[in-house]
Design a protein around this motif. Sequence first.
Motif, PDB file in Angstrom:
ATOM      1  N   PRO A   1       0.804  -1.233   0.000  1.00 41.79           N
ATOM      2  CA  PRO A   1       0.000   0.000   0.000  1.00 41.79           C
ATOM      3  C   PRO A   1       0.834   1.279   0.000  1.00 41.79           C
ATOM      4  O   PRO A   1       0.433   2.276  -0.596  1.00 41.79           O
ATOM      5  CB  PRO A   1      -0.824  -0.113   1.285  1.00 41.79           C
ATOM      6  N   GLU A   2       2.002   1.253   0.643  1.00 40.99           N
ATOM      7  CA  GLU A   2       2.852   2.442   0.657  1.00 40.99           C
ATOM      8  C   GLU A   2       3.409   2.752  -0.730  1.00 40.99           C
ATOM      9  O   GLU A   2       3.748   3.887  -1.031  1.00 40.99           O
ATOM     10  CB  GLU A   2       4.028   2.255   1.637  1.00 40.99           C
ATOM     11  N   LEU A   3       3.484   1.748  -1.568  1.00 35.33           N
ATOM     12  CA  LEU A   3       4.012   1.900  -2.920  1.00 35.33           C
ATOM     13  C   LEU A   3       2.900   2.168  -3.932  1.00 35.33           C
ATOM     14  O   LEU A   3       3.048   3.006  -4.821  1.00 35.33           O
ATOM     15  CB  LEU A   3       4.774   0.622  -3.300  1.00 35.33           C
ATOM     16  N   VAL A   4       1.781   1.447  -3.765  1.00 35.72           N
ATOM     17  CA  VAL A   4       0.668   1.546  -4.711  1.00 35.72           C
ATOM     18  C   VAL A   4      -0.641   1.675  -3.929  1.00 35.72           C
ATOM     19  O   VAL A   4      -1.047   0.737  -3.246  1.00 35.72           O
ATOM     20  CB  VAL A   4       0.597   0.298  -5.617  1.00 35.72           C
ATOM     21  N   PRO A   5      -1.315   2.812  -4.043  1.00 41.25           N
ATOM     22  CA  PRO A   5      -2.596   2.982  -3.347  1.00 41.25           C
ATOM     23  C   PRO A   5      -3.680   2.040  -3.909  1.00 41.25           C
ATOM     24  O   PRO A   5      -3.642   1.664  -5.081  1.00 41.25           O
ATOM     25  CB  PRO A   5      -2.977   4.438  -3.621  1.00 41.25           C
ATOM     26  N   ASP A   6      -4.628   1.697  -3.053  1.00 36.93           N
ATOM     27  CA  ASP A   6      -5.738   0.844  -3.478  1.00 36.93           C
ATOM     28  C   ASP A   6      -6.448   1.386  -4.709  1.00 36.93           C
ATOM     29  O   ASP A   6      -6.871   0.625  -5.580  1.00 36.93           O
ATOM     30  CB  ASP A   6      -6.772   0.705  -2.346  1.00 36.93           C
ATOM     31  N   ALA A   7      -6.573   2.706  -4.804  1.00 40.85           N
ATOM     32  CA  ALA A   7      -7.296   3.320  -5.931  1.00 40.85           C
ATOM     33  C   ALA A   7      -6.655   2.982  -7.266  1.00 40.85           C
ATOM     34  O   ALA A   7      -7.356   2.771  -8.256  1.00 40.85           O
ATOM     35  CB  ALA A   7      -7.372   4.834  -5.747  1.00 40.85           C
ATOM     36  N   ARG A   8      -5.325   2.909  -7.327  1.00 41.05           N
ATOM     37  CA  ARG A   8      -4.649   2.580  -8.595  1.00 41.05           C
ATOM     38  C   ARG A   8      -4.895   1.122  -8.958  1.00 41.05           C
ATOM     39  O   ARG A   8      -5.088   0.789 -10.123  1.00 41.05           O
ATOM     40  CB  ARG A   8      -3.141   2.854  -8.516  1.00 41.05           C
ATOM     41  N   ILE A   9      -4.896   0.258  -7.952  1.00 40.70           N
ATOM     42  CA  ILE A   9      -5.178  -1.156  -8.221  1.00 40.70           C
ATOM     43  C   ILE A   9      -6.614  -1.302  -8.703  1.00 40.70           C
ATOM     44  O   ILE A   9      -6.883  -1.979  -9.698  1.00 40.70           O
ATOM     45  CB  ILE A   9      -4.917  -2.018  -6.966  1.00 40.70           C
ATOM     46  N   ARG A  10      -7.542  -0.644  -8.009  1.00 37.48           N
ATOM     47  CA  ARG A  10      -8.955  -0.705  -8.401  1.00 37.48           C
ATOM     48  C   ARG A  10      -9.150  -0.230  -9.840  1.00 37.48           C
ATOM     49  O   ARG A  10      -9.890  -0.830 -10.612  1.00 37.48           O
ATOM     50  CB  ARG A  10      -9.803   0.134  -7.450  1.00 37.48           C
ATOM     51  N   PHE A  11      -8.493   0.870 -10.189  1.00 37.20           N
ATOM     52  CA  PHE A  11      -8.604   1.404 -11.546  1.00 37.20           C
ATOM     53  C   PHE A  11      -8.228   0.340 -12.579  1.00 37.20           C
ATOM     54  O   PHE A  11      -8.965   0.079 -13.533  1.00 37.20           O
ATOM     55  CB  PHE A  11      -7.707   2.640 -11.715  1.00 37.20           C
ATOM     56  N   HIS A  12      -7.079  -0.286 -12.391  1.00 39.24           N
ATOM     57  CA  HIS A  12      -6.615  -1.275 -13.371  1.00 39.24           C
ATOM     58  C   HIS A  12      -7.438  -2.554 -13.328  1.00 39.24           C
ATOM     59  O   HIS A  12      -7.591  -3.224 -14.356  1.00 39.24           O
ATOM     60  CB  HIS A  12      -5.123  -1.549 -13.187  1.00 39.24           C
ATOM     61  N   LEU A  13      -7.991  -2.886 -12.170  1.00 38.50           N
ATOM     62  CA  LEU A  13      -8.899  -4.039 -12.102  1.00 38.50           C
ATOM     63  C   LEU A  13     -10.149  -3.785 -12.946  1.00 38.50           C
ATOM     64  O   LEU A  13     -10.634  -4.691 -13.642  1.00 38.50           O
ATOM     65  CB  LEU A  13      -9.284  -4.338 -10.656  1.00 38.50           C
ATOM     66  N   VAL A  14     -10.667  -2.576 -12.894  1.00 45.92           N
ATOM     67  CA  VAL A  14     -11.851  -2.226 -13.693  1.00 45.92           C
ATOM     68  C   VAL A  14     -11.518  -2.318 -15.178  1.00 45.92           C
ATOM     69  O   VAL A  14     -12.283  -2.885 -15.964  1.00 45.92           O
ATOM     70  CB  VAL A  14     -12.380  -0.823 -13.320  1.00 45.92           C
ATOM     71  N   VAL A  15     -10.382  -1.767 -15.575  1.00 44.34           N
ATOM     72  CA  VAL A  15      -9.980  -1.824 -16.984  1.00 44.34           C
ATOM     73  C   VAL A  15      -9.805  -3.282 -17.420  1.00 44.34           C
ATOM     74  O   VAL A  15     -10.285  -3.679 -18.481  1.00 44.34           O
ATOM     75  CB  VAL A  15      -8.689  -1.008 -17.229  1.00 44.34           C
ATOM     76  N   ALA A  16      -9.139  -4.077 -16.596  1.00 42.81           N
ATOM     77  CA  ALA A  16      -8.939  -5.485 -16.922  1.00 42.81           C
ATOM     78  C   ALA A  16     -10.278  -6.205 -17.075  1.00 42.81           C
ATOM     79  O   ALA A  16     -10.443  -7.035 -17.968  1.00 42.81           O
ATOM     80  CB  ALA A  16      -8.102  -6.168 -15.845  1.00 42.81           C
ATOM     81  N   GLY A  17     -11.240  -5.847 -16.230  1.00 40.86           N
ATOM     82  CA  GLY A  17     -12.563  -6.455 -16.320  1.00 40.86           C
ATOM     83  C   GLY A  17     -13.250  -6.171 -17.647  1.00 40.86           C
ATOM     84  O   GLY A  17     -14.064  -6.963 -18.121  1.00 40.86           O
ATOM     85  N   LYS A  18     -12.908  -5.034 -18.252  1.00 38.84           N
ATOM     86  CA  LYS A  18     -13.482  -4.676 -19.554  1.00 38.84           C
ATOM     87  C   LYS A  18     -12.713  -5.288 -20.721  1.00 38.84           C
ATOM     88  O   LYS A  18     -13.276  -5.515 -21.781  1.00 38.84           O
ATOM     89  CB  LYS A  18     -13.524  -3.159 -19.692  1.00 38.84           C
ATOM     90  N   LEU A  19     -11.427  -5.547 -20.524  1.00 38.71           N
ATOM     91  CA  LEU A  19     -10.591  -6.079 -21.596  1.00 38.71           C
ATOM     92  C   LEU A  19     -10.562  -7.600 -21.678  1.00 38.71           C
ATOM     93  O   LEU A  19     -10.337  -8.161 -22.740  1.00 38.71           O
ATOM     94  CB  LEU A  19      -9.141  -5.596 -21.424  1.00 38.71           C
ATOM     95  N   LEU A  20     -10.773  -8.249 -20.534  1.00 42.88           N
ATOM     96  CA  LEU A  20     -10.612  -9.701 -20.480  1.00 42.88           C
ATOM     97  C   LEU A  20     -11.956 -10.376 -20.233  1.00 42.88           C
ATOM     98  O   LEU A  20     -12.397 -10.489 -19.089  1.00 42.88           O
ATOM     99  CB  LEU A  20      -9.625 -10.081 -19.372  1.00 42.88           C
ATOM    100  N   PRO A  21     -12.624 -10.835 -21.280  1.00 40.81           N
ATOM    101  CA  PRO A  21     -13.935 -11.473 -21.102  1.00 40.81           C
ATOM    102  C   PRO A  21     -13.842 -12.784 -20.318  1.00 40.81           C
ATOM    103  O   PRO A  21     -13.065 -13.671 -20.672  1.00 40.81           O
ATOM    104  CB  PRO A  21     -14.418 -11.715 -22.526  1.00 40.81           C
ATOM    105  N   ALA A  22     -14.630 -12.873 -19.263  1.00 40.26           N
ATOM    106  CA  ALA A  22     -14.606 -14.053 -18.389  1.00 40.26           C
ATOM    107  C   ALA A  22     -14.901 -15.336 -19.166  1.00 40.26           C
ATOM    108  O   ALA A  22     -14.298 -16.382 -18.899  1.00 40.26           O
ATOM    109  CB  ALA A  22     -15.597 -13.875 -17.246  1.00 40.26           C
ATOM    110  N   ALA A  23     -15.802 -15.260 -20.132  1.00 42.50           N
ATOM    111  CA  ALA A  23     -16.153 -16.450 -20.903  1.00 42.50           C
ATOM    112  C   ALA A  23     -14.959 -16.987 -21.686  1.00 42.50           C
ATOM    113  O   ALA A  23     -14.796 -18.195 -21.842  1.00 42.50           O
ATOM    114  CB  ALA A  23     -17.302 -16.137 -21.863  1.00 42.50           C
ATOM    115  N   ARG A  24     -14.115 -16.100 -22.144  1.00 43.96           N
ATOM    116  CA  ARG A  24     -12.943 -16.515 -22.915  1.00 43.96           C
ATOM    117  C   ARG A  24     -11.829 -17.003 -21.998  1.00 43.96           C
ATOM    118  O   ARG A  24     -11.158 -17.975 -22.286  1.00 43.96           O
ATOM    119  CB  ARG A  24     -12.453 -15.330 -23.753  1.00 43.96           C
TER     120      ARG A  24
END
Length: 133
Positions: free
Chosen positions: A15-38
């Motif tokens: 957390p001292e290196l990477v805030p939760d907000a930055r991780i959340r941001f990239h998790l959201v983007v990944a959720g849009k780029l990587l289809p669960a079905a595939r």
Amino acid sequence: MDVDGFRADFPQFIPELVPDARIRFHLVVAGKLLPAARWGELLDEGVGLYVAHQLTLELEARKSTDGTGGINAAAGPVTGETKTVGSVSHSITRGGATAQGGALANAGQYNATVYGQQFWQLVQIVGAGGMVA
């Protein structure tokens, strides 16, 4: 995958290196780029590696002190760069996966980090090559 799950799998992103907000941001983007079905059973691994890759690029960009906002630091490996002002010359050599001869064919920007290379290998396995930019 959520922030806690990411941190459990990639404890180096403290957390001292990477805030939760930055991780959340990239998790959201990944959720849009990587289809669960595939991605199926490899989804969490793909999301984790994608996020780790993006965060690593951001951390490298933060190291920049040249006034570019990190554009050079995040641009990937440079085999050599020399700047000369008057009689003073300054050379820079940046390493990285590509510069060390470990580049994966067609992986583009994912060659810039070890996480990106691992992510790209999963992309090839799940057959999502044309769906991930």
